[in-house]
Design an enzyme around this catalytic site. Sequence first.
Site, PDB file in Angstrom:
ATOM      1  CB  SER A  98      -0.945  -0.047   1.199  1.00 50.10           C
ATOM      2  OG  SER A  98      -1.982   0.891   1.078  1.00 50.10           O
TER       3      SER A  98
ATOM      4  CG  ASP B 144      -6.960  -3.280  -2.801  1.00 50.05           C
ATOM      5  OD1 ASP B 144      -7.603  -2.481  -2.100  1.00 50.05           O
ATOM      6  OD2 ASP B 144      -5.724  -3.402  -2.738  1.00 50.05           O
TER       7      ASP B 144
ATOM      8  CG  HIS C 120      -5.713  -2.594   0.938  1.00 48.82           C
ATOM      9  ND1 HIS C 120      -5.124  -2.218  -0.254  1.00 48.82           N
ATOM     10  CD2 HIS C 120      -5.060  -1.885   1.914  1.00 48.82           C
ATOM     11  CE1 HIS C 120      -4.176  -1.321  -0.016  1.00 48.82           C
ATOM     12  NE2 HIS C 120      -4.111  -1.111   1.282  1.00 48.82           N
TER      13      HIS C 120
END
Length: 335
Positions: A187, A274, A312
């Site tokens: 991320s 995601d 995610h």
Amino acid sequence: MARSGGSWSVRVKTLFIALLVVYISVPVTLRLFPGLLAQIVFFHFFKVPFFVDLECPADLSLNHTVNFYLTPEDGVTVGVWHTVPDSQWEQAQGKGLPWYEASLGDDAPVIIYLHGNGGTRWAVSHRVGLIKMLSAAGFHVLVLEYRGFGDSTGQPSEDGLTTDALQLYHWVKAHSRGSPVCLWGHSLGTGVATNVARKLQEQGNPADGVILEAPYTNIREEVAYHPLGLIYWLFPGFEYFFLDTIALNNLVFPNDENLKTISSPLMILHAEDDQVVPFHMSQELHKIVLQSRSSKDEVRMCSFSGSLGYGHNKIFKDPDLPSVLWEFLQPLAQR
């Protein structure tokens, strides 16, 4: 009954006006105080659970892990965990930092994990889950706590996070005695990973390998597509109040531009479901890399079906991931 209906109508109108005021106030406040948006991007002040002693990873079920600190620059101290492969669990009992340092030269691949925003190196469960998976698969794992996060000192910035990660990479390389060292960003951490890889490239020492999990193209586009950003997509002046404010904080994290210059072996991991970083951003990055390299042999894109529910944060749960990682990392030791 009429009075009751009128009272309910007034309450609804009052609530609507209050929500409208808040809705309008947020972007205006962020523009007036742009530093607030940087705080939201890093979310480093979110340090739950409270009263966790990060100096004692064994208390957190990581009993073959040592905690130590590096000083990337004057006045800044950052925390690091080093977890050895599970096969060294018994040997690690009771050992101190010198033993862990020496273990880095045992030929097992070393992964430097650069986490996303918020929390600490322990606070978010998927981070510890990933550490355990990588250790069980036979890798060394070093987890960096950026400046301003967890028990690290200083204040976060893009340059600061990059400096912290670069310092750790050089430290690991100095102790690894030829073992391959791979940057793994997740991320927000993908931007840190490619920043570091680009700097290493410019220094003439490309990173041994780079793994990007749920990467975005750049932070400006990620803010635009983030669930919180989508709430304001139709807001007049969205770019001015949000995206341009990001630039005022010198936040770019340009994965798209960085990948045009990086020559290190690269693997991208992304789940199709995601909801935080859209899957299409990985597809775009993969296309950029293929267009910028003459050789495609060291570039991999691994997608995970939305039916798996990894979202995610949960790619580490995939049962095939350890073998996928070994296929990518094993050749690095033979270069």
